[in-house]
Design a protein around this motif. Sequence first.
Motif, PDB file in Angstrom:
ATOM      1  N   MET A   1      -7.389 -70.292   8.011  1.00 55.85           N
ATOM      2  CA  MET A   1      -8.596 -69.457   8.064  1.00 55.85           C
ATOM      3  C   MET A   1      -9.023 -69.109   6.645  1.00 55.85           C
ATOM      4  SD  MET A   1      -9.060 -69.328  11.208  1.00 55.85           S
ATOM      5  CE  MET A   1     -10.396 -68.163  11.220  1.00 55.85           C
ATOM      6  N   VAL A  11     -16.308 -66.300  10.220  1.00 57.54           N
ATOM      7  CA  VAL A  11     -15.636 -66.417  11.516  1.00 57.54           C
ATOM      8  C   VAL A  11     -16.306 -65.518  12.545  1.00 57.54           C
ATOM      9  CG1 VAL A  11     -13.488 -65.936  12.735  1.00 57.54           C
ATOM     10  CG2 VAL A  11     -13.430 -67.112  10.544  1.00 57.54           C
ATOM     11  N   GLY A 202     -14.734 -72.179  12.123  1.00 57.68           N
ATOM     12  CA  GLY A 202     -13.325 -71.891  12.332  1.00 57.68           C
ATOM     13  C   GLY A 202     -12.904 -71.806  13.786  1.00 57.68           C
ATOM     14  N   PHE A 203     -13.853 -71.922  14.695  1.00 64.03           N
ATOM     15  CA  PHE A 203     -13.564 -71.836  16.126  1.00 64.03           C
ATOM     16  C   PHE A 203     -13.754 -73.190  16.790  1.00 64.03           C
ATOM     17  CE2 PHE A 203     -13.665 -67.461  15.249  1.00 64.03           C
ATOM     18  CZ  PHE A 203     -13.270 -66.724  16.361  1.00 64.03           C
ATOM     19  N   PRO A 234     -10.017 -69.598  17.723  1.00 61.48           N
ATOM     20  CA  PRO A 234      -9.846 -70.163  16.382  1.00 61.48           C
ATOM     21  C   PRO A 234      -8.978 -71.418  16.457  1.00 61.48           C
ATOM     22  CG  PRO A 234      -9.382 -67.803  16.400  1.00 61.48           C
ATOM     23  CD  PRO A 234      -9.472 -68.233  17.832  1.00 61.48           C
ATOM     24  N   LEU A 360      -7.851 -62.223  14.946  1.00 61.38           N
ATOM     25  CA  LEU A 360      -7.313 -63.125  13.931  1.00 61.38           C
ATOM     26  C   LEU A 360      -5.950 -62.661  13.447  1.00 61.38           C
ATOM     27  CD1 LEU A 360     -10.520 -63.879  11.848  1.00 61.38           C
ATOM     28  CD2 LEU A 360      -9.479 -65.250  13.644  1.00 61.38           C
TER      29      LEU A 360
END
Length: 365
Positions: A1, A11, A202-203, A234, A360
Amino acid sequence: MPDGWEGRLAVLAAVLTVMAMLPGAAAAPAATQEDCSFPVTVTDATGREVTLEEDPERVVTTNPSAAQTMWEIGAQEEVVGVSQYATYLEGAGAKANVSGSGGPSVERIVALEPDLVLVPNSSYGFASERIEQIRSAGIPVYVYGQPTSIEYVVEKTRLTGRLTGNCEAADERANRMEEEVARIERAVESVERPVGLNYFFGFTSGADTFIGSIMESSGLRNGASEAGITGFKPINEETVVEMNPDWIVVPTSASIPKTEAYNATTAVQQDQVVRVNANYLQQPAPRTVEAMRTIVRAVHPEAYEQAELTTTTEPTTTATTAGETTGTATTAPETTATGGQPGFTLGAALAALVTALALLARRSR
């Protein structure tokens, strides 16, 4: 990440992009079209019974997918208010903007005196207090469930027609969508299915997501689903390396990380990246079929040509954000900053930041 606040906000933008972030899979909405009369009582995703005494003449949509559905069933004249992210639809810019700081504006919505407010599942997740304030003003509010498949989107179209008294038009559009999906699925029925990965900020889209359903119906395997990912989650680079996707599907509002992990994938090495109009790929509404066409045209061009999967009807959009509806792997249209990012304002992002970062944090332990 990504590190730092810029990465975390990137994100978070993804969280607000997809209109389906509450946990749990919802069953497809039931829409009885045999009788389109009023009054009618339906139960929404929050378990609330919503009673409409008369055919709504003034409708507010707080997200672009509901607005797109109203446009696609020819009911745009009934819409008096839209979110700021629905302005890619032709004529939507002339409607009242109901977006406020941190989500839908209660004041703006109530001032419009709507007969019905249509709310996405994700909005209720962080703006439930505002939605309840609207209900307290005596305004009927219907909250949609989580879109888990293309079939759900079809039934959501019929449901929207039932709620707004446009059953016949909604049935016609839903039936046409079913026919178009079936035609695409037949075209790719015998093809070899490479591994695909949907990526956005990021997903990724795992099992029980309408985007995953779009990919699978377009002749791809959903690598995220096969990796055990469910819902919109994620994705770390270790998973990407293990998956080694043959194709990566991204909305035009996003880009692929320029990291060693992604650069080593077959998709990047062979320039097999499908860029899809974000207004079609990330909104659970009738134009998801256009996203399917884009994917098939890029991944299975022979099947695309043999089945003549060209667009049969031109979606009603503004010239600045519509672009080509079929698209290609390299020339799919870019969307504008407002049209390409379904979601809310920076205020909403800040309101949801704690939840996103907590998610996260849990996943990084």
